[in-house]
Motif scaffolding. Structure first.
Motif, PDB file in Angstrom:
ATOM      1  N   TYR A 149       0.841  -1.202   0.000  1.00  0.00           N
ATOM      2  CA  TYR A 149       0.000   0.000   0.000  1.00  0.00           C
ATOM      3  C   TYR A 149       0.873   1.247   0.000  1.00  0.00           C
ATOM      4  CZ  TYR A 149      -3.106   3.669   1.705  1.00  0.00           C
ATOM      5  OH  TYR A 149      -3.791   4.840   1.858  1.00  0.00           O
ATOM      6  N   GLU A 150       0.528   2.222  -0.835  1.00  0.00           N
ATOM      7  CA  GLU A 150       1.217   3.511  -0.876  1.00  0.00           C
ATOM      8  C   GLU A 150       0.257   4.579  -0.366  1.00  0.00           C
ATOM      9  OE1 GLU A 150       2.714   4.247  -4.805  1.00  0.00           O
ATOM     10  OE2 GLU A 150       3.919   2.411  -4.825  1.00  0.00           O
ATOM     11  N   ALA A 151       0.544   5.129   0.808  1.00  0.00           N
ATOM     12  CA  ALA A 151      -0.288   6.206   1.346  1.00  0.00           C
ATOM     13  C   ALA A 151      -0.213   7.427   0.447  1.00  0.00           C
ATOM     14  CB  ALA A 151       0.159   6.548   2.763  1.00  0.00           C
ATOM     15  N   ASP A 152       0.960   7.670  -0.110  1.00  0.00           N
ATOM     16  CA  ASP A 152       1.175   8.709  -1.113  1.00  0.00           C
ATOM     17  C   ASP A 152       1.775   8.041  -2.341  1.00  0.00           C
ATOM     18  OD1 ASP A 152       0.498  11.093   0.539  1.00  0.00           O
ATOM     19  OD2 ASP A 152       2.247  10.436   1.695  1.00  0.00           O
ATOM     20  N   LEU A 153       1.251   8.365  -3.508  1.00  0.00           N
ATOM     21  CA  LEU A 153       1.744   7.756  -4.733  1.00  0.00           C
ATOM     22  C   LEU A 153       3.212   8.108  -4.959  1.00  0.00           C
ATOM     23  CD1 LEU A 153      -1.342   8.359  -7.061  1.00  0.00           C
ATOM     24  CD2 LEU A 153      -0.533   6.160  -6.157  1.00  0.00           C
ATOM     25  N   LEU A 154       3.989   7.107  -5.339  1.00  0.00           N
ATOM     26  CA  LEU A 154       5.443   7.259  -5.464  1.00  0.00           C
ATOM     27  C   LEU A 154       5.911   7.461  -6.900  1.00  0.00           C
ATOM     28  CD1 LEU A 154       6.563   4.468  -2.973  1.00  0.00           C
ATOM     29  CD2 LEU A 154       6.293   6.928  -2.542  1.00  0.00           C
ATOM     30  N   GLY A 155       4.989   7.465  -7.845  1.00  0.00           N
ATOM     31  CA  GLY A 155       5.396   7.569  -9.240  1.00  0.00           C
ATOM     32  C   GLY A 155       5.737   6.200  -9.804  1.00  0.00           C
ATOM     33  N   THR A 156       5.812   6.115 -11.115  1.00  0.00           N
ATOM     34  CA  THR A 156       5.981   4.822 -11.773  1.00  0.00           C
ATOM     35  C   THR A 156       7.348   4.192 -11.553  1.00  0.00           C
ATOM     36  OG1 THR A 156       6.470   6.103 -13.771  1.00  0.00           O
ATOM     37  CG2 THR A 156       4.249   5.213 -13.555  1.00  0.00           C
ATOM     38  N   ALA A 157       8.320   4.979 -11.142  1.00  0.00           N
ATOM     39  CA  ALA A 157       9.630   4.419 -10.798  1.00  0.00           C
ATOM     40  C   ALA A 157       9.887   4.449  -9.302  1.00  0.00           C
ATOM     41  CB  ALA A 157      10.748   5.162 -11.528  1.00  0.00           C
ATOM     42  N   GLY A 158       9.241   5.353  -8.590  1.00  0.00           N
ATOM     43  CA  GLY A 158       9.416   5.409  -7.145  1.00  0.00           C
ATOM     44  C   GLY A 158       8.982   4.117  -6.473  1.00  0.00           C
ATOM     45  N   THR A 159       7.934   3.485  -7.018  1.00  0.00           N
ATOM     46  CA  THR A 159       7.494   2.202  -6.477  1.00  0.00           C
ATOM     47  C   THR A 159       8.568   1.140  -6.649  1.00  0.00           C
ATOM     48  OG1 THR A 159       5.187   2.752  -6.937  1.00  0.00           O
ATOM     49  CG2 THR A 159       5.705   0.424  -6.626  1.00  0.00           C
ATOM     50  N   VAL A 160       9.282   1.199  -7.754  1.00  0.00           N
ATOM     51  CA  VAL A 160      10.389   0.259  -7.980  1.00  0.00           C
ATOM     52  C   VAL A 160      11.458   0.439  -6.906  1.00  0.00           C
ATOM     53  CG1 VAL A 160      12.233  -0.432  -9.557  1.00  0.00           C
ATOM     54  CG2 VAL A 160       9.975   0.157 -10.466  1.00  0.00           C
ATOM     55  N   GLY A 161      11.873   1.674  -6.694  1.00  0.00           N
ATOM     56  CA  GLY A 161      12.906   1.938  -5.698  1.00  0.00           C
ATOM     57  C   GLY A 161      12.491   1.549  -4.297  1.00  0.00           C
ATOM     58  N   ALA A 162      11.218   1.790  -3.970  1.00  0.00           N
ATOM     59  CA  ALA A 162      10.735   1.484  -2.624  1.00  0.00           C
ATOM     60  C   ALA A 162      10.654  -0.007  -2.362  1.00  0.00           C
ATOM     61  CB  ALA A 162       9.365   2.122  -2.410  1.00  0.00           C
ATOM     62  N   ASN A 163      10.615  -0.812  -3.424  1.00  0.00           N
ATOM     63  CA  ASN A 163      10.479  -2.262  -3.271  1.00  0.00           C
ATOM     64  C   ASN A 163      11.693  -3.015  -3.804  1.00  0.00           C
ATOM     65  OD1 ASN A 163       7.568  -2.681  -2.223  1.00  0.00           O
ATOM     66  ND2 ASN A 163       7.379  -1.141  -3.846  1.00  0.00           N
ATOM     67  N   ALA A 164      12.846  -2.371  -3.682  1.00  0.00           N
ATOM     68  CA  ALA A 164      14.086  -2.968  -4.173  1.00  0.00           C
ATOM     69  C   ALA A 164      14.372  -4.311  -3.508  1.00  0.00           C
ATOM     70  CB  ALA A 164      15.249  -2.011  -3.950  1.00  0.00           C
ATOM     71  N   ALA A 165      14.119  -4.427  -2.220  1.00  0.00           N
ATOM     72  CA  ALA A 165      14.405  -5.683  -1.521  1.00  0.00           C
ATOM     73  C   ALA A 165      13.530  -6.808  -2.063  1.00  0.00           C
ATOM     74  CB  ALA A 165      14.186  -5.507  -0.019  1.00  0.00           C
ATOM     75  N   TRP A 166      12.268  -6.511  -2.349  1.00  0.00           N
ATOM     76  CA  TRP A 166      11.370  -7.536  -2.896  1.00  0.00           C
ATOM     77  C   TRP A 166      11.834  -7.967  -4.286  1.00  0.00           C
ATOM     78  CZ3 TRP A 166       8.275  -8.403  -7.084  1.00  0.00           C
ATOM     79  CH2 TRP A 166       7.310  -9.415  -6.963  1.00  0.00           C
ATOM     80  N   LEU A 167      12.307  -7.033  -5.078  1.00  0.00           N
ATOM     81  CA  LEU A 167      12.739  -7.330  -6.440  1.00  0.00           C
ATOM     82  C   LEU A 167      14.034  -8.140  -6.458  1.00  0.00           C
ATOM     83  CD1 LEU A 167      11.939  -3.857  -8.008  1.00  0.00           C
ATOM     84  CD2 LEU A 167      10.770  -6.017  -8.525  1.00  0.00           C
ATOM     85  N   GLY A 168      14.887  -7.923  -5.476  1.00  0.00           N
ATOM     86  CA  GLY A 168      16.126  -8.693  -5.404  1.00  0.00           C
ATOM     87  C   GLY A 168      17.145  -8.272  -6.445  1.00  0.00           C
ATOM     88  N   ASP A 169      18.011  -9.204  -6.824  1.00  0.00           N
ATOM     89  CA  ASP A 169      19.134  -8.899  -7.713  1.00  0.00           C
ATOM     90  C   ASP A 169      18.991  -9.527  -9.091  1.00  0.00           C
ATOM     91  OD1 ASP A 169      20.497  -7.427  -5.717  1.00  0.00           O
ATOM     92  OD2 ASP A 169      21.193  -9.301  -4.816  1.00  0.00           O
ATOM     93  N   ASP A 170      17.772  -9.836  -9.491  1.00  0.00           N
ATOM     94  CA  ASP A 170      17.528 -10.468 -10.787  1.00  0.00           C
ATOM     95  C   ASP A 170      16.732  -9.537 -11.688  1.00  0.00           C
ATOM     96  OD1 ASP A 170      18.733 -12.974 -10.089  1.00  0.00           O
ATOM     97  OD2 ASP A 170      16.943 -13.423  -8.893  1.00  0.00           O
ATOM     98  N   PRO A 171      16.735  -9.794 -12.989  1.00  0.00           N
ATOM     99  CA  PRO A 171      15.863  -9.031 -13.886  1.00  0.00           C
ATOM    100  C   PRO A 171      14.408  -9.198 -13.460  1.00  0.00           C
ATOM    101  CG  PRO A 171      17.425 -10.351 -15.136  1.00  0.00           C
ATOM    102  CD  PRO A 171      17.521 -10.809 -13.715  1.00  0.00           C
ATOM    103  N   PHE A 172      13.586  -8.191 -13.740  1.00  0.00           N
ATOM    104  CA  PHE A 172      12.178  -8.246 -13.346  1.00  0.00           C
ATOM    105  C   PHE A 172      11.314  -7.588 -14.415  1.00  0.00           C
ATOM    106  CE2 PHE A 172      13.920  -4.313 -11.724  1.00  0.00           C
ATOM    107  CZ  PHE A 172      12.930  -3.364 -11.944  1.00  0.00           C
ATOM    108  N   LEU A 173      10.054  -8.003 -14.427  1.00  0.00           N
ATOM    109  CA  LEU A 173       9.065  -7.440 -15.332  1.00  0.00           C
ATOM    110  C   LEU A 173       8.339  -6.311 -14.623  1.00  0.00           C
ATOM    111  CD1 LEU A 173       7.574  -7.848 -18.118  1.00  0.00           C
ATOM    112  CD2 LEU A 173       5.937  -9.249 -16.854  1.00  0.00           C
ATOM    113  N   LEU A 174       8.244  -5.159 -15.269  1.00  0.00           N
ATOM    114  CA  LEU A 174       7.543  -3.998 -14.732  1.00  0.00           C
ATOM    115  C   LEU A 174       6.447  -3.614 -15.709  1.00  0.00           C
ATOM    116  CD1 LEU A 174       7.322  -1.553 -12.725  1.00  0.00           C
ATOM    117  CD2 LEU A 174       8.975  -0.376 -14.209  1.00  0.00           C
ATOM    118  N   VAL A 175       5.203  -3.547 -15.228  1.00  0.00           N
ATOM    119  CA  VAL A 175       4.100  -3.242 -16.145  1.00  0.00           C
ATOM    120  C   VAL A 175       3.169  -2.202 -15.535  1.00  0.00           C
ATOM    121  CG1 VAL A 175       4.183  -5.577 -17.079  1.00  0.00           C
ATOM    122  CG2 VAL A 175       2.524  -5.065 -15.314  1.00  0.00           C
TER     123      VAL A 175
END
Length: 237
Positions: free
Chosen positions: A77-103
């Motif tokens: 949940y984002e209390a304040d919208l982080l932008g289409t790339a801010g969400t990526v940065g905020a969830n770096a740990a979940w994404l890990g160190d592998d390539p990922f799909l962003l849609v």
């Protein structure tokens, strides 16, 4: 491979429908847009998905919990919208160190996910992003691409009045971990992918054109077109 589905938008152009229905749950042929995405990516081998929420988050949570894919989906949940790339940065740990799909999960599409992943694996070695592209009937509302002979993006015209073509960014990306590092290096919570990340990787983005269906259903007119045009593929029903 993991996928991040951006689904937190307000859907203001679809009001009054989106006053009570999150944009990602707007229906096409009687089925929520989000369900098309989940079926599409998981049937193509994506292992786990993260969906961000903001507007009407309880409705999205309830829908996901009732899905047969619930065990493979995480919500943030984002209390304040982080932008289409801010969400990526905020969830770096979940994404890990592998390539990922962003849609951007407010688009209706039936692109070849497995083929898209293969093209990313075969991309020119200097490219860090593979971008899905499509032919649009309204170029001035999209980000229009210029490509070199290897289909690498050399110019990007984001929603300009007289764009030089109709090959558009479909807002579907395969990203290498260095994309996350770039976003986090900006040290700001709100970051936009189109205006801040794409320019930073210009000349390092492979464009792959889909021959399938692709439309942003963000307006009543576009939603009506999708209802008329879109024919769900086997497995989408």
């Amino acid at each position: 491979m993991r996928a991040l589905l951006l689904a937190a938008g307000l859907g203001t152009r679809l009001r009054p429908l989106t006053l009570t229905v999150p944009k990602c749950l707007v229906e096409i042929h009687g089925r929520p847009l989000l369900d098309y995405w989940l079926e599409h990516i998981f049937s193509a081998g994506i292992e786990r998905a993260l969906i961000n929420t903001h507007w009407l988050p309880d409705a999205v949570r309830s829908h996901v919990q009732a899905s047969h894919f619930a065990g493979r989906i995480d919500l943030v949940y984002e209390a304040d919208l982080l932008g289409t790339a801010g969400t990526v940065g905020a969830n770096a740990a979940w994404l890990g160190d592998d390539p990922f799909l962003l849609v951007h999960a407010d688009n209706l599409t039936d692109f070849d996910v497995r083929g898209f992943i293969r093209r990313h694996q075969q991309r020119p070695s200097h490219c860090a992003i593979t971008m899905l592209a499509f032919r649009t009937d309204v170029p001035k509302t999209c980000g229009i691409l210029g490509l070199d002979c290897e289909n690498v993006v050399t110019s990007f015209h984001e929603k300009v009045e007289n764009p030089p073509g109709n090959l558009a960014n479909a807002a579907v990306y395969l990203c290498e971990p260095e994309v996350v590092r770039l976003i986090r290096s900006l040290r700001r919570p709100v970051v936009d992918f189109s205006t801040e990340v794409i320019p930073a990787f210009m000349g390092r983005i492979l464009a792959v054109e889909t021959n399938g269906y692709h439309r942003d259903i963000g307006s009543p007119e576009a939603l009506a077109l999708a209802e008329r045009e879109f024919v769900p593929m086997p497995g989408f029903a």
